[in-house]
Design a protein around this motif. Structure first.
Motif, PDB file in Angstrom:
ATOM      1  N   ASN A 126       0.824  -1.214   0.000  1.00 57.44           N
ATOM      2  CA  ASN A 126       0.000   0.000   0.000  1.00 57.44           C
ATOM      3  C   ASN A 126       0.856   1.260   0.000  1.00 57.44           C
ATOM      4  O   ASN A 126       0.555   2.240   0.684  1.00 57.44           O
ATOM      5  N   GLY A 127       1.938   1.205  -0.768  1.00 57.28           N
ATOM      6  CA  GLY A 127       2.800   2.373  -0.894  1.00 57.28           C
ATOM      7  C   GLY A 127       3.706   2.631   0.292  1.00 57.28           C
ATOM      8  O   GLY A 127       4.382   3.653   0.344  1.00 57.28           O
ATOM      9  N   ARG A 128       3.753   1.707   1.255  1.00 54.26           N
ATOM     10  CA  ARG A 128       4.570   1.904   2.453  1.00 54.26           C
ATOM     11  C   ARG A 128       5.494   0.712   2.637  1.00 54.26           C
ATOM     12  O   ARG A 128       5.072  -0.433   2.554  1.00 54.26           O
TER      13      ARG A 128
END
Length: 304
Positions: free
Chosen positions: A223-225
């Protein structure tokens, strides 16, 4: 003096009370005694996985020492937390058992931790002092039962004694590690085989796969992290990779996997490359065989 007068002046005894009144007094005293007990939690830690288990002494010894102190000092141990196979040099907040204990303390009002010795809390002076200051800032009292005043007194003398004892504990651990390392090296030179010692993650069963998965989980974001070390440890546990104690790996352990993965995998590939034949070797062997057969059919010394 009449019998009545003697009865009037006889000291008041339990026999003069009804059974109900006597029981009320006994129960009241018991309730006051229970209320007077201070609640605390116990923290246990064992460094080596070789000392973890029902047949080992470490956990039992720590429990008995803490329980004996609690009885004599008026404490009630309401819960026990145990970090098995966790180094005393690891930051306290990186330990699963200690983190769970801290979360409970901050939520239920208990404000006292009992440990067998200061070395069970930490075996590194910096870890000891930073951990102690963190607990103190949260209003949590730390008591080493073999020396109850070690973490209680806040005078310059008490601080000096605590820090000196912490440094001595760190020194003792370093000396023990050095002696064991020397003994293993001598044995290795004599036998030509690795003897004892803590195996790195590449040496355990499935270790290379474990390292590769940890590296992959840490490299690819979700999730982009990017996953934290704790996230990687949880993901490893979800896929069935646990420590030798059967618990989730600590973030410190994951960082060691990531640090050693490249060199371990490179060494493995190097060994495989050396042990596997080159793609040209079969063709060269076949050509050599044909030349040998031709030589056998040609008269010795003849050019034809």
């Amino acid at each position: 003096m009449s019998a009545l007068s003697e009865l009037d002046f006889r000291p008041f005894s339990r026999q003069d009370l009804s059974n109900a009144e006597a029981n009320d007094m006994i129960n009241g005293r018991q309730a006051m005694s229970d209320k007077a007990l201070r609640q605390a939690v116990a923290y246990l830690r064992t460094s080596s996985a070789a000392n973890v288990g029902a047949d080992k002494d470490s956990e039992r010894r720590q429990r008995e020492a803490i329980e004996a102190f609690a009885r004599s000092a008026g404490f009630e141990v309401v819960e026990t937390y145990y970090d098995a196979a966790v180094s005393g040099a690891d930051p306290v907040t990186a330990r699963p058992g200690f983190s769970a204990m801290l979360e409970r303390l901050l939520s239920n009002g208990v404000r006292t931790i009992l440990v067998e010795t200061a070395s069970r809390f930490a075996r590194d002076l910096i870890v000891q002092e930073t951990g102690y200051e963190m607990l103190k800032s949260r209003g949590i009292e730390l008591i080493a039962v073999d020396s109850p005043d070690s973490f209680v007194g806040n005078t310059p003398t008490a601080n000096l004694i605590r820090q000196v004892l912490g440094a001595v504990s760190e020194f003792e651990k370093a000396m023990l590690v050095e002696k064991l390392k020397g003994a293993r090296e001598r044995k290795r030179r004599e036998t030509g085989k690795k003897v004892g010692g803590r195996r790195n993650y590449a040496e355990i069963d499935g270790g290379l796969e474990l390292i590769a998965l940890a590296k992959k989980l840490h490299r690819y974001p979700v999730n982009g992290r990017q996953r934290t070390l704790a996230d990687v440890a949880k993901a490893l546990a979800d896929t069935g990779y646990l420590s030798s104690a059967g618990t989730q790996y600590t973030p410190t352990a994951v960082s060691r996997m990531l640090a050693s993965s490249g060199s371990a995998l490179a060494r493995q590939r190097k060994v495989e490359t050396k042990s596997s034949p080159s793609a040209l070797e079969p063709a060269a062997a076949e050509l050599q065989q044909e030349v040998a057969e031709l030589a056998m059919r040609t008269p010795l010394g003849s050019r034809w």
